[in-house]
Design an enzyme around this catalytic site. Structure first.
Site, PDB file in Angstrom:
ATOM      1  CG  HIS A 103     -12.904 -56.333  32.738  1.00  0.00           C
ATOM      2  ND1 HIS A 103     -12.790 -57.693  32.486  1.00  0.00           N
ATOM      3  CD2 HIS A 103     -12.047 -55.969  33.412  1.00  0.00           C
ATOM      4  CE1 HIS A 103     -11.749 -58.084  33.213  1.00  0.00           C
ATOM      5  NE2 HIS A 103     -11.262 -56.920  33.731  1.00  0.00           N
ATOM      6  CG  ASP A 170     -17.368 -57.919  30.245  1.00  0.00           C
ATOM      7  OD1 ASP A 170     -17.191 -57.583  31.538  1.00  0.00           O
ATOM      8  OD2 ASP A 170     -17.635 -59.303  29.738  1.00  0.00           O
ATOM      9  CG  ASP A 200      -7.685 -60.357  33.214  1.00  0.00           C
ATOM     10  OD1 ASP A 200      -7.172 -60.992  34.221  1.00  0.00           O
ATOM     11  OD2 ASP A 200      -8.642 -59.816  33.375  1.00  0.00           O
ATOM     12  CD  GLU A 242      -7.335 -65.170  34.655  1.00  0.00           C
ATOM     13  OE1 GLU A 242      -7.392 -65.366  35.662  1.00  0.00           O
ATOM     14  OE2 GLU A 242      -7.814 -64.291  34.043  1.00  0.00           O
TER      15      GLU A 242
HETATM   16  C1  NOJ Z   1      -8.127 -62.105  36.710  1.00  0.00           C
HETATM   17  C2  NOJ Z   1      -7.054 -61.568  37.618  1.00  0.00           C
HETATM   18  O1  NOJ Z   1      -6.044 -62.225  37.981  1.00  0.00           O
HETATM   19  C3  NOJ Z   1      -7.954 -60.952  38.474  1.00  0.00           C
HETATM   20  O2  NOJ Z   1      -6.936 -60.451  39.419  1.00  0.00           O
HETATM   21  C4  NOJ Z   1      -8.896 -59.912  38.390  1.00  0.00           C
HETATM   22  O3  NOJ Z   1      -9.629 -59.406  39.510  1.00  0.00           O
HETATM   23  C5  NOJ Z   1      -9.663 -60.505  37.032  1.00  0.00           C
HETATM   24  N1  NOJ Z   1      -9.095 -61.295  36.286  1.00  0.00           N
HETATM   25  C6  NOJ Z   1     -10.704 -59.468  36.484  1.00  0.00           C
HETATM   26  O4  NOJ Z   1      -9.852 -58.634  35.594  1.00  0.00           O
END
Ligand code: NOJ
Length: 539
Positions: A103, A170, A200, A242
């Protein structure tokens, strides 16, 4: 240093805004962080992961990017970033940056164009709907603030899709132009010399009707293309996922060694706290038994805490309730499906538990990450909004603003109070105290760095009868270390039978000068409450 450096590395998660303010504006910046690199190096870590440093309206602390090719003015300039990178590399510290793929901020010019003009090429960078009824199978992640994954945009006269805050539309990965844009961004930073990316929120790149819009095959295809390009053009740089998912759902993100080099292991983290408070190894044993071994050259990333809430997404509703009751008795401590507290307050500043958790983190298979401030046992401020309470200024000394800044006011208040306040908990004070968390961090990291099997070995259970004693071997070729943990709050003893290794000696890497001959064994081994041992076998 080989291309597979990340397998032996220890990472340090550094929140730039909190680290060191060099110009007195109350915000940490790159020039300030440079001044602190010797400290980072002194911990014994190998790689720094910095949270998003791009221009941003900061509705999600930088995870809402408004320009992917520049630096937030609070943090400095591109030149400052380059100087930071160079200073880190001079010290043989690598630097991984956050890459927000899923996003953007609604303030980025792409989205501004997109909402203004449906004919603009940027319109199709985002996911639109006339009704906001599509993809009903997708869960809402920021439960405390968002009611839907669709928000209506007055200007466009349509709904746009977002998995996080409504200010974070997004990107539309069905549009090849978005792929191209991402590739340009990736090359831009790699050309500058960064050592890789923490990507991320990767599970959510694509949307498909009739699914939960997570982990879709199209997502993996795109990510494999990114990896292929990095392999071809930038060997030795690392790609980290992540993906807050169960281990079996994360496994495909390694591909066959052709997708991510590393993936965070989310579900193990709450189970470490669970096992500690239940005095029972079962939660850890169960999740590790459910954790596949990544393909050759790929690796898990493990952590105790990070900049977000301690997420309880990957536990059952009953376990979540239990964790909340134990670790977040005040409702203010809870956020979304998690707990917005730091490591040391969670465990009541109990040194034995702190050591045990770190000894676990540093001996489990995977690359460990330490969150800034946890190495000195920093506290939190649950009264700050969102997750800001675990992102307060680094506590360097007992001076004004904890030595973090000379400003009248800092971006967030430094932690105050008797137990965790900066006058009590700070780097300068701990430097002088061999019994401090800081010394313990350095000791543990050094012990790990000298033991190849703890870094790269396989893991095998050592069976014990006791439900509170967790024991596993780490083995690499002829080297082996038995990791023993008493999760109980009572002393206990176990019978260790190491006769097959007789002739050797056992050295406890966690105690100075503790070595015993194996010939005396089977031996009764005593464990203190929350005691931990890394028993390295010397032939
Ligand atoms: C994961 C990140 O660690 C978090 O801090 C963030 O709010 C979300 N992704 C959205 O980008």
């Amino acid at each position: 240093m080989t291309d597979r450096w990340y397998e032996e590395a220890v990472f340090y998660e550094l929140y730039l805004r909190a680290y060191q303010d060099s110009n007195g504006d109350g915000h940490g910046d790159f020039r300030g962080a440079i001044q602190r690199l010797d400290y980072v190096k002194s911990l014994g870590v190998d790689c720094i992961w910095i949270l998003p440093m791009y221009p941003s309206p900061l509705k999600d602390d930088g995870y809402d990017v408004a320009d992917y090719y520049s630096i937030h003015s609070d943090y400095g300039t591109l030149e400052d970033f380059k100087a930071f990178l160079e200073a880190a590399h001079d010290r043989e510290l690598r630097v991984v940056i956050d890459l927000v793929m899923n996003h953007t901020s609604d303030q980025i010019h792409w989205f501004q164009e997109a909402r203004r003009d449906p004919q603009s090429p940027y319109h199709d960078y985002y996911v639109w709907s006339e009704t906001g009824n599509e993809y009903a199978g997708a869960r809402i992640i920021f439960l405390d603030t968002e009611e839907s994954n669709w928000s209506y945009d007055e200007q466009a006269g349509k709904y746009y899709w977002h998995r996080f805050y409504s200010s974070q539309p997004d990107l539309n990965y069905d549009n090849p132009a978005v792929h191209e844009e991402m590739f340009n961004i990736i090359r831009f930073w790699l050309d500058m010399g960064v050592d890789g990316f923490r990507a991320d929120a990767v599970p959510y790149l694509y949307e498909r009707e009739g699914t939960n819009c997570e982990n879709l095959p199209e997502t993996h295809l795109f990510l494999k293309k990114v990896r292929e390009m990095m392999n071809d053009e930038y060997p030795g740089r690392v790609l980290i996922a992540e993906a807050n998912q169960w281990p079996e759902d994360v496994l495909p993100y390694f591909g066959e060694g052709d997708e991510f080099h590393m993936c965070f292991h989310f579900p193990i983290m709450p189970r470490l706290y669970m096992a500690l408070e239940q005095h029972n190894k079962r939660p850890i044993v169960d999740i590790l038994n459910r954790t596949p071994v990544p393909p050759e050259g790929a690796q898990w990333l493990t952590f105790l805490r990070n900049h977000d809430e301690l997420t309880l997404e990957m536990v059952t509703p009953e376990e979540r309730q239990w964790m909340w009751e134990q670790y977040a008795p005040d409702p203010r401590m809870r956020l979304n499906l998690g707990i917005r507290r730091r490591l040391t307050p969670l465990i009541g500043n109990d040194r034995r538990k702190w050591l045990l958790l770190h000894a676990l983190l540093l001996s489990l298979p995977g690359t460990p990450i330490i969150y800034y401030g946890d190495e000195i046992g920093m506290g939190d401020n649950i009264w700050l909004d969102d997750r800001h309470g675990v992102r307060t200024p680094m506590q360097w000394s007992a001076e004004k603003n904890a030595g973090f800044s000379r400003a009248g006011e800092t971006y967030a208040p430094v932690i105050d109070g008797e137990q965790y306040g900066y006058e009590t908990v700070n780097v300068a004070r701990q430097e002088d105290n061999p019994d401090s968390y800081l010394w313990a961090t350095r000791f543990l990291l050094r012990a790990r760095s000298q033991c190849a099997e703890l870094q790269r070995g396989s893991r095998e259970w050592y069976t014990t009868e006791s439900e509170s004693v967790l024991a596993y071997w780490r083995i690499l070729d002829d080297s082996r270390t038995l990791c023993l943990f008493n999760l109980g709050n009572e002393p206990t003893s176990i019978s260790l039978d190491l006769r097959e290794l007789s002739g050797g000696r056992v050295v406890d890497l966690l105690q100075e000068d503790a070595s015993r001959e194996i010939s005396n064994w089977p031996a009764v081994y005593r464990l203190r409450p929350f005691g931990c041992h890394w028993l390295h076998i010397e032939a």
